[in-house]
Write an enzyme that holds these catalytic residues in place. Structure first.
Site, PDB file in Angstrom:
ATOM      1  CG  HIS A  49      -1.793  -1.126   1.259  1.00 44.08           C
ATOM      2  ND1 HIS A  49      -3.210  -0.876   1.945  1.00 44.08           N
ATOM      3  CD2 HIS A  49      -2.116  -2.187   0.597  1.00 44.08           C
ATOM      4  CE1 HIS A  49      -3.965  -1.965   1.383  1.00 44.08           C
ATOM      5  NE2 HIS A  49      -3.400  -2.804   0.896  1.00 44.08           N
ATOM      6  CD  GLU A  51      -2.023   4.520   3.148  1.00 41.37           C
ATOM      7  OE1 GLU A  51      -3.266   5.062   3.199  1.00 41.37           O
ATOM      8  OE2 GLU A  51      -1.730   3.814   2.172  1.00 41.37           O
TER       9      GLU A  51
END
Length: 165
Positions: A49, A51
């Site tokens: 992901h 992040e």
């Protein structure tokens, strides 16, 4: 620089290149220290992901696991995995640019054991009542690893240098 717009631009480019509609930009002292699109589709890594990748890059670059002093821009409200990672690295602020209600008509990423809309209720359950099959197999030797860690850290249970409330 408009860091929110930079986040949007990275996500848009990722979609155009066949990736998923997520991006993260991490800023300290007015400068970008790391940025990343979501690379799950490109890598077949469910942890890739935006992040997570940006946090890894920022921490590696800065030589710390703590992002105190940072602002993290994300395209969407963080998923549970990313939210947990953000809690662990302790940025000063997380700015999300869309919420689930905003993007739900256009994107869904529910999985076998959870749906984003019901995840927090699932997570709040006792481990033995969750949909994900979990089995507790206690071992004294496993706990001994933690005792050894504590001894090596002068008897403290805390991670040295970790920001606390």
């Amino acid at each position: 620089m408009d860091f929110a717009q930079r986040t949007i631009d990275i996500a848009r480019r990722n979609v155009r290149e066949g990736g998923r509609p997520f991006a993260t930009v991490i800023v300290m002292d007015g400068e970008i220290v790391a940025e990343s699109p979501n690379l799950v589709a490109q890598t077949s890594d469910p942890t890739a992901h935006a992040e997570i990748l940006a946090i890894r890059a920022a921490c590696t670059r800065l030589g710390t696991e703590h992002l105190t002093g940072a602002t993290v821009y994300v395209l969407a409200h963080p998923c549970p995995m990313c939210l947990g990672s953000l809690y662990y690295c302790s940025p000063d602020e997380v700015v999300f640019l869309t919420g689930r209600d905003d993007y739900a008509p256009h994107y869904v990423d529910d999985r076998k054991y959870f749906e984003l809309g019901t995840f927090y209720a699932e997570f709040a359950k006792d481990w033995s009542d969750r949909r994900l099959p979990l089995r507790h197999e206690p071992r004294d030797a496993a706990t001994a690893v933690y005792r050894e860690w504590q001894e090596r850290n002068g008897g403290s249970r805390r991670v040295p240098g970790a920001p606390t409330a």
